[in-house]
Motif scaffolding. Structure first.
Motif, PDB file in Angstrom:
ATOM      1  N   ILE A  59     -53.442  79.434   9.939  1.00 30.72           N
ATOM      2  CA  ILE A  59     -53.496  77.967   9.883  1.00 30.72           C
ATOM      3  C   ILE A  59     -51.920  78.526  11.085  1.00 30.72           C
ATOM      4  CG2 ILE A  59     -52.868  75.912   9.142  1.00 30.72           C
ATOM      5  CD1 ILE A  59     -54.037  76.973   6.607  1.00 30.72           C
ATOM      6  N   SER A  60     -53.166  77.696  11.803  1.00 33.10           N
ATOM      7  CA  SER A  60     -51.977  76.961  12.484  1.00 33.10           C
ATOM      8  C   SER A  60     -51.873  74.825  13.753  1.00 33.10           C
ATOM      9  CB  SER A  60     -51.569  77.632  14.768  1.00 33.10           C
ATOM     10  OG  SER A  60     -51.352  77.344  15.322  1.00 33.10           O
ATOM     11  N   HIS A  61     -50.927  75.031  13.626  1.00 36.08           N
ATOM     12  CA  HIS A  61     -50.698  73.543  13.813  1.00 36.08           C
ATOM     13  C   HIS A  61     -49.382  73.410  15.301  1.00 36.08           C
ATOM     14  CE1 HIS A  61     -47.591  72.402  11.421  1.00 36.08           C
ATOM     15  NE2 HIS A  61     -48.122  72.966  10.155  1.00 36.08           N
ATOM     16  N   VAL A  62     -49.342  72.009  15.698  1.00 32.39           N
ATOM     17  CA  VAL A  62     -48.012  71.627  16.668  1.00 32.39           C
ATOM     18  C   VAL A  62     -47.041  70.616  15.624  1.00 32.39           C
ATOM     19  CG1 VAL A  62     -49.809  71.545  18.410  1.00 32.39           C
ATOM     20  CG2 VAL A  62     -49.690  69.944  17.535  1.00 32.39           C
ATOM     21  N   VAL A  63     -47.122  69.979  14.401  1.00 35.72           N
ATOM     22  CA  VAL A  63     -46.186  69.402  14.457  1.00 35.72           C
ATOM     23  C   VAL A  63     -45.320  69.935  12.625  1.00 35.72           C
ATOM     24  CG1 VAL A  63     -47.490  67.462  14.297  1.00 35.72           C
ATOM     25  CG2 VAL A  63     -47.803  68.699  12.242  1.00 35.72           C
ATOM     26  N   SER A  64     -44.443  68.941  12.261  1.00 33.78           N
ATOM     27  CA  SER A  64     -43.167  69.741  11.912  1.00 33.78           C
ATOM     28  C   SER A  64     -44.297  69.401  10.352  1.00 33.78           C
ATOM     29  CB  SER A  64     -41.485  69.105  11.587  1.00 33.78           C
ATOM     30  OG  SER A  64     -42.039  68.047  11.567  1.00 33.78           O
ATOM     31  N   ASP A  65     -43.194  70.734   9.128  1.00 32.37           N
ATOM     32  CA  ASP A  65     -43.387  70.847   7.901  1.00 32.37           C
ATOM     33  C   ASP A  65     -43.690  69.967   7.226  1.00 32.37           C
ATOM     34  OD1 ASP A  65     -44.461  73.704   8.001  1.00 32.37           O
ATOM     35  OD2 ASP A  65     -42.648  74.387   7.667  1.00 32.37           O
ATOM     36  N   ASN A  66     -42.279  68.545   7.670  1.00 35.90           N
ATOM     37  CA  ASN A  66     -42.078  67.310   7.119  1.00 35.90           C
ATOM     38  C   ASN A  66     -43.466  66.096   7.074  1.00 35.90           C
ATOM     39  OD1 ASN A  66     -41.555  66.865   9.184  1.00 35.90           O
ATOM     40  ND2 ASN A  66     -39.610  66.311   8.562  1.00 35.90           N
ATOM     41  N   THR A  67     -44.149  66.457   7.996  1.00 27.59           N
ATOM     42  CA  THR A  67     -45.316  65.639   8.456  1.00 27.59           C
ATOM     43  C   THR A  67     -46.056  65.692   7.030  1.00 27.59           C
ATOM     44  OG1 THR A  67     -46.156  66.854  10.053  1.00 27.59           O
ATOM     45  CG2 THR A  67     -44.732  65.486  10.722  1.00 27.59           C
ATOM     46  N   PRO A  68     -46.895  64.287   7.375  1.00 26.13           N
ATOM     47  CA  PRO A  68     -48.048  64.361   6.213  1.00 26.13           C
ATOM     48  C   PRO A  68     -49.059  65.447   6.273  1.00 26.13           C
ATOM     49  CG  PRO A  68     -47.380  61.792   6.888  1.00 26.13           C
ATOM     50  CD  PRO A  68     -46.613  63.190   7.663  1.00 26.13           C
ATOM     51  N   LYS A  69     -48.833  65.999   8.147  1.00 29.88           N
ATOM     52  CA  LYS A  69     -50.151  66.880   8.631  1.00 29.88           C
ATOM     53  C   LYS A  69     -49.647  68.262   7.908  1.00 29.88           C
ATOM     54  CE  LYS A  69     -51.663  68.382  12.924  1.00 29.88           C
ATOM     55  NZ  LYS A  69     -51.881  67.928  13.898  1.00 29.88           N
ATOM     56  N   GLY A  70     -48.235  68.251   7.836  1.00 25.46           N
ATOM     57  CA  GLY A  70     -47.616  69.895   7.445  1.00 25.46           C
ATOM     58  C   GLY A  70     -47.605  70.012   6.607  1.00 25.46           C
ATOM     59  N   MET A  71     -47.053  69.077   5.761  1.00 24.95           N
ATOM     60  CA  MET A  71     -46.940  69.125   4.465  1.00 24.95           C
ATOM     61  C   MET A  71     -48.890  69.569   3.145  1.00 24.95           C
ATOM     62  SD  MET A  71     -44.629  65.952   2.923  1.00 24.95           S
ATOM     63  CE  MET A  71     -45.257  64.449   3.498  1.00 24.95           C
ATOM     64  N   ALA A  72     -49.199  69.008   3.788  1.00 24.73           N
ATOM     65  CA  ALA A  72     -50.324  69.213   3.782  1.00 24.73           C
ATOM     66  C   ALA A  72     -51.419  70.763   4.415  1.00 24.73           C
ATOM     67  CB  ALA A  72     -51.930  68.187   4.113  1.00 24.73           C
ATOM     68  N   ALA A  73     -51.008  71.212   5.326  1.00 23.09           N
ATOM     69  CA  ALA A  73     -51.290  72.726   5.403  1.00 23.09           C
ATOM     70  C   ALA A  73     -50.183  73.705   4.781  1.00 23.09           C
ATOM     71  CB  ALA A  73     -50.830  73.059   6.545  1.00 23.09           C
ATOM     72  N   ASN A  74     -49.396  73.386   4.676  1.00 19.95           N
ATOM     73  CA  ASN A  74     -48.579  73.960   3.125  1.00 19.95           C
ATOM     74  C   ASN A  74     -49.581  74.061   2.144  1.00 19.95           C
ATOM     75  OD1 ASN A  74     -46.923  74.817   4.786  1.00 19.95           O
ATOM     76  ND2 ASN A  74     -44.497  73.026   4.368  1.00 19.95           N
ATOM     77  N   PHE A  75     -49.802  72.928   1.444  1.00 16.33           N
ATOM     78  CA  PHE A  75     -50.082  72.418  -0.003  1.00 16.33           C
ATOM     79  C   PHE A  75     -52.306  73.082   0.452  1.00 16.33           C
ATOM     80  CE2 PHE A  75     -54.041  70.799  -2.511  1.00 16.33           C
ATOM     81  CZ  PHE A  75     -53.275  69.702  -3.776  1.00 16.33           C
ATOM     82  N   LEU A  76     -52.547  73.770   1.429  1.00 15.54           N
ATOM     83  CA  LEU A  76     -53.731  74.274   1.504  1.00 15.54           C
ATOM     84  C   LEU A  76     -53.332  75.631   1.393  1.00 15.54           C
ATOM     85  CD1 LEU A  76     -56.818  74.094   2.223  1.00 15.54           C
ATOM     86  CD2 LEU A  76     -56.317  73.900   4.570  1.00 15.54           C
ATOM     87  N   GLU A  77     -52.482  76.176   2.103  1.00 17.54           N
ATOM     88  CA  GLU A  77     -51.835  77.195   1.622  1.00 17.54           C
ATOM     89  C   GLU A  77     -51.867  77.558   0.428  1.00 17.54           C
ATOM     90  OE1 GLU A  77     -48.087  80.424   2.743  1.00 17.54           O
ATOM     91  OE2 GLU A  77     -48.274  78.317   3.220  1.00 17.54           O
ATOM     92  N   LYS A  78     -50.905  76.682  -0.291  1.00 13.29           N
ATOM     93  CA  LYS A  78     -50.998  77.249  -1.341  1.00 13.29           C
ATOM     94  C   LYS A  78     -52.731  77.712  -2.611  1.00 13.29           C
ATOM     95  CE  LYS A  78     -48.257  75.350  -5.698  1.00 13.29           C
ATOM     96  NZ  LYS A  78     -47.275  74.701  -6.236  1.00 13.29           N
ATOM     97  N   ARG A  79     -52.766  76.198  -2.239  1.00 17.52           N
ATOM     98  CA  ARG A  79     -53.846  76.343  -3.535  1.00 17.52           C
ATOM     99  C   ARG A  79     -55.289  77.352  -3.307  1.00 17.52           C
ATOM    100  NH1 ARG A  79     -55.277  75.318  -7.109  1.00 17.52           N
ATOM    101  NH2 ARG A  79     -56.914  73.479  -7.604  1.00 17.52           N
ATOM    102  N   ILE A  80     -55.300  77.678  -1.516  1.00 14.42           N
ATOM    103  CA  ILE A  80     -56.521  78.385  -1.427  1.00 14.42           C
ATOM    104  C   ILE A  80     -56.364  80.038  -1.969  1.00 14.42           C
ATOM    105  CG2 ILE A  80     -57.232  80.088   0.343  1.00 14.42           C
ATOM    106  CD1 ILE A  80     -57.323  77.848   2.332  1.00 14.42           C
ATOM    107  N   GLU A  81     -54.709  80.526  -1.988  1.00  6.64           N
ATOM    108  CA  GLU A  81     -54.218  81.350  -2.287  1.00  6.64           C
ATOM    109  C   GLU A  81     -54.193  81.865  -4.247  1.00  6.64           C
ATOM    110  OE1 GLU A  81     -50.448  82.011  -0.635  1.00  6.64           O
ATOM    111  OE2 GLU A  81     -51.199  83.427   1.001  1.00  6.64           O
ATOM    112  N   GLU A  82     -54.148  80.310  -4.972  1.00  5.07           N
ATOM    113  CA  GLU A  82     -54.540  80.313  -6.332  1.00  5.07           C
ATOM    114  C   GLU A  82     -55.441  80.215  -6.762  1.00  5.07           C
ATOM    115  OE1 GLU A  82     -50.119  77.141  -7.276  1.00  5.07           O
ATOM    116  OE2 GLU A  82     -52.578  76.146  -6.882  1.00  5.07           O
ATOM    117  N   LEU A  83     -56.568  79.662  -6.003  1.00  5.35           N
ATOM    118  CA  LEU A  83     -57.813  80.239  -6.537  1.00  5.35           C
ATOM    119  C   LEU A  83     -58.788  80.851  -5.841  1.00  5.35           C
ATOM    120  CD1 LEU A  83     -58.534  75.810  -5.107  1.00  5.35           C
ATOM    121  CD2 LEU A  83     -58.560  76.880  -7.284  1.00  5.35           C
ATOM    122  N   THR A  84     -57.630  81.706  -4.899  1.00  7.97           N
ATOM    123  CA  THR A  84     -58.669  82.807  -4.619  1.00  7.97           C
ATOM    124  C   THR A  84     -58.306  84.082  -5.105  1.00  7.97           C
ATOM    125  OG1 THR A  84     -57.668  82.857  -2.721  1.00  7.97           O
ATOM    126  CG2 THR A  84     -60.041  81.841  -2.612  1.00  7.97           C
ATOM    127  N   GLY A  85     -56.875  84.047  -6.517  1.00  6.21           N
ATOM    128  CA  GLY A  85     -56.571  84.871  -6.860  1.00  6.21           C
ATOM    129  C   GLY A  85     -56.303  86.029  -5.692  1.00  6.21           C
TER     130      GLY A  85
END
Length: 330
Positions: A27-53
Motif C-alpha cells: 500500500i503506497s500513499h503520500v501523506v504521513s502516518d498521523n493523518t486520517p488517511k495514514g492511520m486508516a492505511a495502518n488500520f487496513l494493514e492490521k485488519r487484512i492480516e488479522e482477517l486472513t490469518g
C-alpha cells in the motif's frame, strides 16, 4: 556482536513471515502516518492480516516512500503496488465524470455526501473506474469539505470574491466556480501556496481545515469562511490483476477490512476537523489576526443559487442525469 545477532534474528523472522504469506500487498500513499488517511492505511494493514490469518502480508509505505503523487497511478497499473488512495483530482483524465465531486455547493451536508458516495451515483462512478480494467475501485475516503479564506476581503457573499485572485487545483470545474463569482482562478502547485499567499501573488484559496492548519495558511490569511462549498476526498483503488488472483474467501475478507477502514477513516477525519477548529478559534482569539465566519442558511442559499449556474456547463462531461441524481439523493 549482540546487534548483529538481533539483526539476524529479525531478518529471519521477517523472511519467515513473508514466506508464510500467500500474497504480498503493498500500500503506497503520500501523506504521513498521523493523518486520517495514514492511520486508516495502518488500520487496513492490521485488519487484512488479522482477517486472513496472515495469508496476505500487507506492507504500508507512507510519505511517498515508494511513489510520489504523480507516479502512484502508473505504479498501480503496472502492479508495482497493489493498493493506493489518490485524491479524486487524479481521476478526471481517465474518468471525467468524477469531476462531479468538484461541483460547488452540490452537497447539502456530510450526510448527503455519504449517501451520494455510498449510493447509486457513487457506484456508477466506481464502475467507470473499474471499466478501465487496470484497477478496481473500493471506497471513498474523506479529506473534508473545503472553505474559503482570504487576506484581502472576507468572502461571506459571492460578491465579496470579485477581483480576488484564488489559488485552485487544476480543474475546469474549479476554474468555472471562481469565474462565476467574479474571481480570478490561479492554478498553483500545493507546495507553492503558502509563499504565494504570503507574497500576495494570490489573495484567497479554498481548503479543507486539515490543509489550512497543517500548512499554516491561517497565518497568512486574515479571514476564514466556513463555507463547506466544495469537497476534497480520495478513492481507494486496487490493481485488478492482484484482486482477481485472490481466492473468493480472501476477497471477502479484504472487502470486510476495507469497509471497517472506511468507517475508521471518516470518523478520524471528523475528529481531526473538530480538533483543528478548536485550535483555529484559539489562534483567532489570541492573535487577533484571523476572523472566522459562519454562513447563515440564507447566505448558503444565495451561494447555491449563484453556483448552480456552473452545473449546466458540465452536463456533457459529467452527465446531466448523474448531477441531478446526486442533487436529488435523499
Amino acid at each position: 556482536m549482540k546487534k548483529v545477532v538481533l539483526g539476524t534474528i529479525a531478518a529471519a523472522m521477517l523472511a519467515t513471515s513473508s514466506f508464510a504469506a500467500d500474497y504480498v500487498m503493498k500500500i503506497s500513499h503520500v501523506v504521513s502516518d498521523n493523518t486520517p488517511k495514514g492511520m486508516a492505511a495502518n488500520f487496513l494493514e492490521k485488519r487484512i492480516e488479522e482477517l486472513t490469518g496472515g495469508k496476505i502480508d500487507v506492507q504500508v509505505f507512507p510519505n511517498s516512500q515508494l511513489y510520489g503523487d504523480a507516479d502512484e497511478m502508473k505504479a498501480l497499473a503496472m502492479n508495482n503496488v497493489q493498493l493506493i488512495m489518490p485524491s479524486l483530482s487524479k481521476f478526471p483524465s481517465i474518468v471525467p465524470q468524477i469531476q462531479l465531486f468538484d461541483l460547488p455547493f452540490l452537497f447539502r451536508d456530510k450526510e448527503h455526501l455519504y449517501k451520494v458516495m455510498d449510493g447509486e451515483v457513487g457506484a456508477k462512478l466506481k464502475s467507470f473506474v473499474d471499466a478501465k480494467k487496470q484497477m478496481k475501485a473500493f471506497d471513498y475516503w474523506d479529506a473534508g469539505f473545503k472553505h474559503f479564506s482570504s487576506s484581502k476581503q472576507a468572502i461571506i457573499n459571492p460578491d465579496d470574491a470579485k477581483g480576488q485572485k484564488f489559488r485552485i487545483q487544476s480543474s475546469k470545474v474549479l476554474e468555472e466556480q471562481i469565474k462565476a463569482i467574479g474571481g480570478s482562478p490561479q492554478i498553483l502547485p500545493f507546495s507553492e501556496v503558502y509563499s504565494a499567499l504570503q507574497q500576495g501573488v494570490v489573495d484567497a484559496t479554498e481548503n479543507p481545515l486539515s490543509n489550512l492548519w497543517t500548512k499554516k495558511f491561517h497565518e497568512v490569511q486574515s479571514s476564514l469562511t466556513l463555507s463547506n462549498h466544495g469537497y476534497l476526498g480520495y478513492l481507494v483503488v486496487m490493481n485488478q490483476k492482484f484482486w482477481d488472483k485472490l481466492p473468493k474467501d480472501l476477497q471477502e475478507k479484504v472487502s470486510q477490512a476495507m469497509k471497517e477502514a472506511t468507517e475508521f477513516e471518516r470518523k478520524a477525519t471528523e475528529e481531526d476537523d473538530a480538533k483543528i477548529m478548536t485550535e483555529l478559534k484559539k489562534y483567532a482569539d489570541e492573535s487577533k489576526r484571523l476572523e472566522i465566519y459562519e454562513l447563515t442558511p440564507e447566505q448558503v442559499a444565495n451561494w447555491r443559487k449563484v453556483m448552480e449556474e456552473v452545473y449546466p456547463k458540465f452536463y456533457n462531461v459529467i452527465g446531466e442525469d448523474l448531477i441531478k441524481k446526486a442533487i436529488e439523493t435523499k
